[in-house]
Design an enzyme around this catalytic site. Sequence first.
Site, short mmCIF file in Angstrom:
data_model
loop_
_atom_site.label_atom_id
_atom_site.label_comp_id
_atom_site.label_asym_id
_atom_site.label_seq_id
_atom_site.Cartn_x
_atom_site.Cartn_y
_atom_site.Cartn_z
CE LYS A 59 0.14 -5.05 -7.78
NZ LYS A 59 -1.32 -4.85 -7.57
CB SER A 64 -1.69 -0.98 -6.82
OG SER A 64 -2.20 -2.31 -6.77
CB SER A 77 -5.01 -3.14 -8.20
OG SER A 77 -4.90 -2.07 -7.31
N1 GLN Z 1 -7.05 1.52 -5.08
C1 GLN Z 1 -7.48 0.50 -4.17
C2 GLN Z 1 -6.73 0.58 -2.89
O1 GLN Z 1 -5.80 1.32 -2.81
C3 GLN Z 1 -7.37 -0.85 -4.83
C4 GLN Z 1 -6.09 -1.53 -4.60
C5 GLN Z 1 -5.99 -2.88 -5.24
O2 GLN Z 1 -6.91 -3.35 -5.95
N2 GLN Z 1 -4.90 -3.55 -4.95
O3 GLN Z 1 -7.10 -0.07 -1.94
#
Ligand code: GLN
Length: 490
Positions: free
Chosen positions: A79, A157, A181
């Site tokens: 990532k 994400s 994510s």
């Molecule tokens: N959807 C969550 C957020 O936007 C989780 C993000 C993540 O785990 N990086 O904070």
Amino acid sequence: MNKLTTYTIKKIHKAYREKTLTPTSFVDLCLQNAKQNRDLNAFVTLTKGEAENNGIESEKRFYIDKKTKPLDGITIGVKDNFCTKDIRTSCASNMLKNFIPTYNATVYSRLRNAGACLIGKCNLDEFAMGAGTVDSIFGPTRNPWGYKECWRIAGGSSGGSAVAVSSGACVAAIGSDTGGSTRNPAALCGVVGLKPTYGLVSRHGLVPLVNSMDVPGIMTRKVEDAVNVLNCIAGPDNLDSTTIKRKFNPVTLDNDFDMSKIKIGIPKEYHCPGMSEDIIDTWKLVTNLLENEKASVQTVSMPHTSVSIAVYSILNQCEVASNMARYDGIEYGLRTEEDHSTEELYASSRSKGFNSVVRSRIFAGNYFLLTRNYEKYFLKALKLRRMIADDFKKVFKDVDILLTPTTLSDAPLYDDFVSKHNRDQCAFQDYCTQPANMAGVPAISIPIRLSINKLPLSIQLMGPNLSEELLLNVAKRIEMLVDFPSLEVN
Ligand code: GLN
């Protein structure tokens, strides 16, 4: 997709030893796959030269030195919020669009030390804030499932990492998991997504979102591959003071794992409004499978689950406000031409560098942290976080593992998802995943079957801190029982 790109690490290594496949030819195949599937937008940078050189080194170890490493010739995606020396690390944001790190994240250096070959850096929501991989300066990532008929989101994400694995561009990919994510996109793309115990895997070199919840996550097609990757990256790191100091004992999978000794808990509060019938049926299906395996299954209660979304949002925004302060255009990040005053330079660099999701989290976080609000929001959220973590502690006195859905539905249509606003969707889509981040416990998402839309449906297992071995053994058992179908793409 070439069948070879669906092989497990064990099978690939066997083929290397028998010379029916070589590391360099496999790297080429994965690069070709990644290029052919460019429209999926899984990668923000393809690292062809790096991958080829890594492949040549592995080949030498296989056939000349005859001293191989555990991930030799195994292709990976990382990532784009993990620092990679001399390779741009953008966080999918204008703020870091031209950032070339001078050092490697520990996770990446451990993968390289184990012989892995980097195919590319994977797309994400800007600074890992999102649940769809729809908010990236490089454009959204497409879910490879059913993408010829209509465009579904990849989840987020770490959507780029999930798509990189599910479309056969690499064997394993690294995501980050702050509220789900890694598990969320893994679930929507039909791959395995592991979030280890907080502190088991180093965060050094992972651009922080919420320091107290961030964990590097692993995505693979099969559970056994996730184990192999975990065994290479876990363990204490002097460069991250929050890593667990205890020596890491590699996880082993037991082919004759006996489910009859395992107590499974079904937390009733994970039934939430908006959960699709398909997901509920999948949850029941796995419950029945485990009962047939003689596991004891019982309903349990985790009373603070429903407040966890609100608590997560407050804590997330507070930590974001503080973490993002470093990007001022002077010390770090994009610098605009503004030259009236230092304050105006900060303001214009930050407004051009960040998207509206990041800016609004900074704004809300600073509001919650004002002296007059601190107790009312931040301190209260911290207290509730403790109660959520206590729910886990209590429940794990009665059961060994919790079984829940990962997401509330199969992959949403892109148009539906963006029209409902990524920000609101984050809160909704992470309902089942973020309590584990709040408590720091390990969790894994495993694909189970296809929905009526012919899209992956997955379930989640959670265990007590450092119960990875048990969690992965149960996951492997479920994987064997359901035999989830492989994806066919170009
Ligand atoms: N959807 C969550 C957020 O936007 C989780 C993000 C993540 O785990 N990086 O904070």
